[in-house]
Design a protein around this motif. Sequence first.
Motif, PDB file in Angstrom:
ATOM      1  N   LEU A  94      40.206   2.130  52.276  1.00 22.36           N
ATOM      2  CA  LEU A  94      40.224   3.553  51.941  1.00 22.36           C
ATOM      3  C   LEU A  94      39.122   3.898  50.953  1.00 22.36           C
ATOM      4  CD1 LEU A  94      44.083   4.053  51.636  1.00 22.36           C
ATOM      5  CD2 LEU A  94      42.593   5.068  53.385  1.00 22.36           C
ATOM      6  N   ARG A  95      38.926   3.052  49.972  1.00 25.76           N
ATOM      7  CA  ARG A  95      37.932   3.313  48.935  1.00 25.76           C
ATOM      8  C   ARG A  95      36.527   3.437  49.521  1.00 25.76           C
ATOM      9  NH1 ARG A  95      37.705   4.754  43.467  1.00 25.76           N
ATOM     10  NH2 ARG A  95      35.893   3.812  42.463  1.00 25.76           N
ATOM     11  N   HIS A  96      36.232   2.592  50.509  1.00 27.62           N
ATOM     12  CA  HIS A  96      34.887   2.546  51.059  1.00 27.62           C
ATOM     13  C   HIS A  96      34.785   3.188  52.442  1.00 27.62           C
ATOM     14  CE1 HIS A  96      33.734  -0.011  47.712  1.00 27.62           C
ATOM     15  NE2 HIS A  96      34.793  -0.765  47.956  1.00 27.62           N
ATOM     16  N   GLY A  97      35.902   3.744  52.936  1.00 31.79           N
ATOM     17  CA  GLY A  97      35.870   4.454  54.208  1.00 31.79           C
ATOM     18  C   GLY A  97      35.495   3.574  55.385  1.00 31.79           C
ATOM     19  N   VAL A  98      36.149   2.428  55.519  1.00 32.02           N
ATOM     20  CA  VAL A  98      35.839   1.478  56.584  1.00 32.02           C
ATOM     21  C   VAL A  98      36.997   1.417  57.576  1.00 32.02           C
ATOM     22  CG1 VAL A  98      35.368  -0.942  57.115  1.00 32.02           C
ATOM     23  CG2 VAL A  98      34.361   0.108  55.079  1.00 32.02           C
ATOM     24  N   LEU A  99      36.696   1.640  58.835  1.00 31.98           N
ATOM     25  CA  LEU A  99      37.693   1.584  59.912  1.00 31.98           C
ATOM     26  C   LEU A  99      38.927   2.425  59.576  1.00 31.98           C
ATOM     27  CD1 LEU A  99      37.545  -2.187  60.996  1.00 31.98           C
ATOM     28  CD2 LEU A  99      36.571  -0.222  62.193  1.00 31.98           C
ATOM     29  N   VAL A 100      38.700   3.628  59.121  1.00 30.39           N
ATOM     30  CA  VAL A 100      39.795   4.544  58.824  1.00 30.39           C
ATOM     31  C   VAL A 100      39.504   5.898  59.464  1.00 30.39           C
ATOM     32  CG1 VAL A 100      40.563   3.456  56.682  1.00 30.39           C
ATOM     33  CG2 VAL A 100      38.749   5.172  56.607  1.00 30.39           C
ATOM     34  N   VAL A 101      40.577   6.618  59.744  1.00 28.36           N
ATOM     35  CA  VAL A 101      40.514   8.007  60.181  1.00 28.36           C
ATOM     36  C   VAL A 101      41.326   8.796  59.169  1.00 28.36           C
ATOM     37  CG1 VAL A 101      40.999   9.660  62.022  1.00 28.36           C
ATOM     38  CG2 VAL A 101      40.344   7.308  62.596  1.00 28.36           C
ATOM     39  N   GLY A 102      40.635   9.468  58.271  1.00 24.76           N
ATOM     40  CA  GLY A 102      41.343  10.086  57.156  1.00 24.76           C
ATOM     41  C   GLY A 102      41.914   9.009  56.265  1.00 24.76           C
ATOM     42  N   ASP A 103      43.230   9.036  56.079  1.00 24.99           N
ATOM     43  CA  ASP A 103      43.904   8.029  55.260  1.00 24.99           C
ATOM     44  C   ASP A 103      44.634   6.992  56.098  1.00 24.99           C
ATOM     45  OD1 ASP A 103      43.055   9.253  52.944  1.00 24.99           O
ATOM     46  OD2 ASP A 103      44.868  10.457  52.714  1.00 24.99           O
ATOM     47  N   GLU A 104      44.360   6.968  57.390  1.00 24.34           N
ATOM     48  CA  GLU A 104      45.063   6.046  58.287  1.00 24.34           C
ATOM     49  C   GLU A 104      44.099   5.026  58.876  1.00 24.34           C
ATOM     50  OE1 GLU A 104      48.343   5.977  58.684  1.00 24.34           O
ATOM     51  OE2 GLU A 104      48.438   7.619  57.214  1.00 24.34           O
ATOM     52  N   PRO A 105      44.600   3.828  59.156  1.00 23.90           N
ATOM     53  CA  PRO A 105      43.724   2.791  59.720  1.00 23.90           C
ATOM     54  C   PRO A 105      43.379   3.090  61.173  1.00 23.90           C
ATOM     55  CG  PRO A 105      45.994   2.010  59.665  1.00 23.90           C
ATOM     56  CD  PRO A 105      45.980   3.343  58.950  1.00 23.90           C
ATOM     57  N   GLU A 106      42.187   2.750  61.540  1.00 25.60           N
ATOM     58  CA  GLU A 106      41.776   2.865  62.938  1.00 25.60           C
ATOM     59  C   GLU A 106      42.720   2.028  63.801  1.00 25.60           C
ATOM     60  OE1 GLU A 106      39.703   4.840  65.411  1.00 25.60           O
ATOM     61  OE2 GLU A 106      38.488   4.580  63.592  1.00 25.60           O
ATOM     62  N   GLY A 107      43.214   2.617  64.877  1.00 25.90           N
ATOM     63  CA  GLY A 107      44.105   1.894  65.780  1.00 25.90           C
ATOM     64  C   GLY A 107      45.540   1.822  65.320  1.00 25.90           C
ATOM     65  N   GLY A 108      45.859   2.434  64.166  1.00 31.11           N
ATOM     66  CA  GLY A 108      47.243   2.497  63.704  1.00 31.11           C
ATOM     67  C   GLY A 108      47.747   1.274  62.972  1.00 31.11           C
ATOM     68  N   ARG A 109      46.902   0.257  62.791  1.00 29.96           N
ATOM     69  CA  ARG A 109      47.315  -0.947  62.081  1.00 29.96           C
ATOM     70  C   ARG A 109      46.232  -1.345  61.089  1.00 29.96           C
ATOM     71  NH1 ARG A 109      48.242  -4.819  67.114  1.00 29.96           N
ATOM     72  NH2 ARG A 109      48.297  -6.432  65.478  1.00 29.96           N
ATOM     73  N   TRP A 110      46.653  -1.784  59.905  1.00 34.39           N
ATOM     74  CA  TRP A 110      45.694  -2.240  58.903  1.00 34.39           C
ATOM     75  C   TRP A 110      45.151  -3.620  59.239  1.00 34.39           C
ATOM     76  CZ3 TRP A 110      43.544   1.019  55.716  1.00 34.39           C
ATOM     77  CH2 TRP A 110      44.228   2.172  55.317  1.00 34.39           C
ATOM     78  N   SER A 111      45.934  -4.430  59.890  1.00 28.46           N
ATOM     79  CA  SER A 111      45.515  -5.795  60.186  1.00 28.46           C
ATOM     80  C   SER A 111      45.923  -6.185  61.598  1.00 28.46           C
ATOM     81  CB  SER A 111      46.151  -6.774  59.189  1.00 28.46           C
ATOM     82  OG  SER A 111      45.888  -8.109  59.562  1.00 28.46           O
ATOM     83  N   PHE A 112      44.989  -6.845  62.277  1.00 29.49           N
ATOM     84  CA  PHE A 112      45.268  -7.413  63.593  1.00 29.49           C
ATOM     85  C   PHE A 112      45.306  -8.940  63.510  1.00 29.49           C
ATOM     86  CE2 PHE A 112      43.843  -3.178  64.411  1.00 29.49           C
ATOM     87  CZ  PHE A 112      44.492  -2.776  65.578  1.00 29.49           C
ATOM     88  N   ASP A 113      45.710  -9.435  62.346  1.00 25.61           N
ATOM     89  CA  ASP A 113      45.717 -10.876  62.110  1.00 25.61           C
ATOM     90  C   ASP A 113      46.586 -11.604  63.133  1.00 25.61           C
ATOM     91  OD1 ASP A 113      45.083 -13.239  60.632  1.00 25.61           O
ATOM     92  OD2 ASP A 113      47.080 -13.172  59.769  1.00 25.61           O
ATOM     93  N   ALA A 114      47.678 -10.981  63.551  1.00 19.61           N
ATOM     94  CA  ALA A 114      48.562 -11.629  64.532  1.00 19.61           C
ATOM     95  C   ALA A 114      47.855 -11.859  65.857  1.00 19.61           C
ATOM     96  CB  ALA A 114      49.818 -10.786  64.740  1.00 19.61           C
TER      97      ALA A 114
END
Length: 490
Positions: free
Chosen positions: A136-156
């Motif tokens: 959020l601070r650096h505006g990376v892979l976000v749309v507004g205040d939400e993560p791109e794709g609806g998930r913060w991590s795709f680690d799984a």
Amino acid sequence: MLRRWLFADQLGQHFLDDPTQPAVMIESKAVFRRRVYHRQKAHLVLSALRHRAAELGDQVVYLRTETYRDGLRQVSGPLEVCHPTSRRARALVHGLPDVAVLPPRGFITGLDDFAGWADQRRGALRMDDFYRFARLRHGVLVVGDEPEGGRWSFDADSREPPPGDADRLDVPPPPGISEDEIDAEVRHDLDRWEREGIRFVGRDGPRLFPATRAEATARLTHFVRHRLTPFGPYEDAMLAADPFMAHSMLSSSFNLGLLDPMAAVRAAERAYRTGAAPLASVEGFVRQLLGWRDFVWNLYWYFDAGYRDSDRLLAMRTVPRWWEELDADSVRARCLSDVLAGVRDRGWVHHVPRLMVLGNYALQRGWRPAELVDWFHRSFVDGFEWVMTVNVVGMSQFADLGAMSTKPYASGGAYLNRMSDYCGGCRYDPRRRVGEKACPFTAGYWYFLDRTRGTLPPNARMARSLAQLDRLTDLAQVKAQEKQRGDRAP
């Protein structure tokens, strides 16, 4: 314009305010006397330092001296330097007259921003929480205040085992490295240093990692175009015949300062937005740079200097000589032998062999975390004090009892069997805890849990394993067997 003092891990263009700014670089021989470094690490660092000096030409004063102080005595006038990456170097520059210390470069989230975030947390600090803050601070892979794709991590989605019966991933190799006259000079000097009594570990070999910004940029461009997509799903997989898999092989380039991590993050983000790479793979790469790398860097400074000596699991055993000397041929367990040989032959293995083979084995044996920090620092081409302190003490060895991670990264042979092809050709059976064919990781896992269960904090992620420990009918045999094995090579 003040002359900028550039350390050997501050070699990119972003460490100068102006392309024409005068600079000074000092090659300190004492650095290589203090520690027994891997031969290929010493080669890479010196090659990168000398290549950068050659690029700067008359713009730089390049000095080869015994110590930094010896070099500085040959430089007149005031200097400025970007915040160094170790406490030892920071103490040096702060103790010098006429040297102005600038904020750090080569990282994304500043120390003050991180401290502001961390001070608001109560209890343990977690990378996932910091990663959301940084996105959020650096505006990376976000749309507004939400993560791109609806998930913060795709680690799984990054935990696929190796594909089928393949012995290597079907990906193009990274751009090769062509050594030049500077590399030849470095190799000649290191040979001479060895004759003079400076000692190294590991094998010499052709340089495998970038020593210039041009080489690092070429490798980053190739990775984003050709290797980023398969990197995602197979990030945690291991194959004996394919040590590099789809990894970027850029950790040393970031840690030498050849590449700006934010530029790499934006390059990966563009690959997603243009349809050149899937979100899960891009997010995994971004998480390593904007998340984990910055998290570890900032924790190194946020924790006090005593953190390096944390040992709350009471791991008091000395790292054995066969491990120190990278004696892979003395090891019969196939995974450990192959990974240790990778360190010996390349000064590098990717993050899963580091954590789940090397770190896991050391954790099970109860080796001193501070000694392991030093070993990883010296033995890996991308190893620096700031990188290894938190990675080893906090994550790998859980010596802080959860100040920055949720559980010990300990596992038995079943995990290694699932995520690699090592077990098929091994003399040990990952299903066996006791006997001649007992897997040292499987037996070691239960030995570790039994030894530390009174110290480990209550944790839902460990509850199942600890409950199973109480049901083992052969626990006494496991303990006797592992005590007898001791620190001998398995």
